[in-house]
Motif scaffolding. Sequence first.
Motif, short mmCIF file in Angstrom:
data_model
loop_
_atom_site.label_atom_id
_atom_site.label_comp_id
_atom_site.label_asym_id
_atom_site.label_seq_id
_atom_site.Cartn_x
_atom_site.Cartn_y
_atom_site.Cartn_z
N PRO A 182 34.30 54.73 49.77
CA PRO A 182 34.72 53.62 48.91
C PRO A 182 34.58 53.94 47.43
O PRO A 182 35.24 53.36 46.60
N GLU A 183 33.72 54.89 47.09
CA GLU A 183 33.56 55.27 45.68
C GLU A 183 34.77 56.04 45.17
O GLU A 183 35.07 56.03 43.99
N ASP A 184 35.46 56.74 46.08
CA ASP A 184 36.64 57.52 45.68
C ASP A 184 37.81 56.62 45.29
O ASP A 184 38.56 56.92 44.38
N ASN A 185 37.99 55.53 46.02
CA ASN A 185 39.11 54.63 45.77
C ASN A 185 38.60 53.19 45.71
O ASN A 185 38.74 52.44 46.66
N PRO A 186 37.99 52.81 44.60
CA PRO A 186 37.41 51.46 44.54
C PRO A 186 38.50 50.40 44.48
O PRO A 186 39.58 50.61 43.93
N LYS A 187 38.18 49.22 45.05
CA LYS A 187 39.11 48.10 44.98
C LYS A 187 39.08 47.51 43.58
O LYS A 187 38.06 47.53 42.91
N PRO A 188 40.21 46.97 43.14
CA PRO A 188 40.19 46.29 41.84
C PRO A 188 39.34 45.04 41.94
O PRO A 188 39.11 44.51 43.03
N PRO A 189 38.88 44.53 40.82
CA PRO A 189 38.05 43.32 40.84
C PRO A 189 38.79 42.14 41.46
O PRO A 189 40.02 42.10 41.50
N LEU A 190 38.03 41.19 41.95
CA LEU A 190 38.59 40.04 42.66
C LEU A 190 39.55 39.25 41.78
O LEU A 190 40.63 38.85 42.23
N HIS A 191 39.21 39.04 40.53
CA HIS A 191 40.10 38.25 39.66
C HIS A 191 41.43 38.95 39.45
O HIS A 191 42.47 38.30 39.36
N ASN A 210 47.19 39.10 40.58
CA ASN A 210 48.37 39.82 41.06
C ASN A 210 49.04 39.09 42.21
O ASN A 210 50.27 39.04 42.31
N LYS A 211 48.24 38.50 43.09
CA LYS A 211 48.81 37.76 44.21
C LYS A 211 49.55 36.52 43.72
O LYS A 211 50.65 36.20 44.20
N LEU A 212 48.97 35.82 42.75
CA LEU A 212 49.64 34.64 42.19
C LEU A 212 50.95 35.02 41.51
O LEU A 212 51.96 34.33 41.65
N LEU A 213 50.93 36.13 40.76
CA LEU A 213 52.16 36.57 40.10
C LEU A 213 53.24 36.92 41.11
O LEU A 213 54.40 36.56 40.93
N SER A 214 52.86 37.63 42.17
CA SER A 214 53.88 38.02 43.15
C SER A 214 54.42 36.79 43.87
O SER A 214 55.62 36.71 44.15
#
Length: 130
Positions: free
Chosen positions: A63-72, A77-81
């Motif tokens: 998980p350190e190699d490919n961290p998830k973006p922050p929740l906000h 991004n979900k709201l925009l899409s």
Amino acid sequence: VSTQSTGWIELLYETLRCTNNQYWPVIFYLGALVLGNFLILNLFLALLLNAFGEDSLNSQPDPEDNPKPPLHSRIYNKLLSTRRKKHRLASEIRMSRLILAASPTEQMREARQIECENRNEGRSNGNPEN
């Protein structure tokens, strides 16, 4: 022809004795020895690569190699899409209404009807048939 380094020399000597010391058996035996060893080496390497490939597929990524973006950021991004999809769908509906309208007078009538519906939705007097 044996691809191992033992036993092939006796076969070469027997072949040379039978062919009256011609040179082609030497070329044949040495070529078969080199190609046979090359084939065995390739099979061994293929098995090794296959075994290591399965291990790397079964292992979980770090998980350190490919961290998830922050929740906000993910929520934004979900709201925009979702908003883009909604606007795209609304514009497709508007365009299909314009295309399906047979004449400009029908387009104007439909536009007035939509405006009236929008105005009626704005009023809330408790009467649903307004």
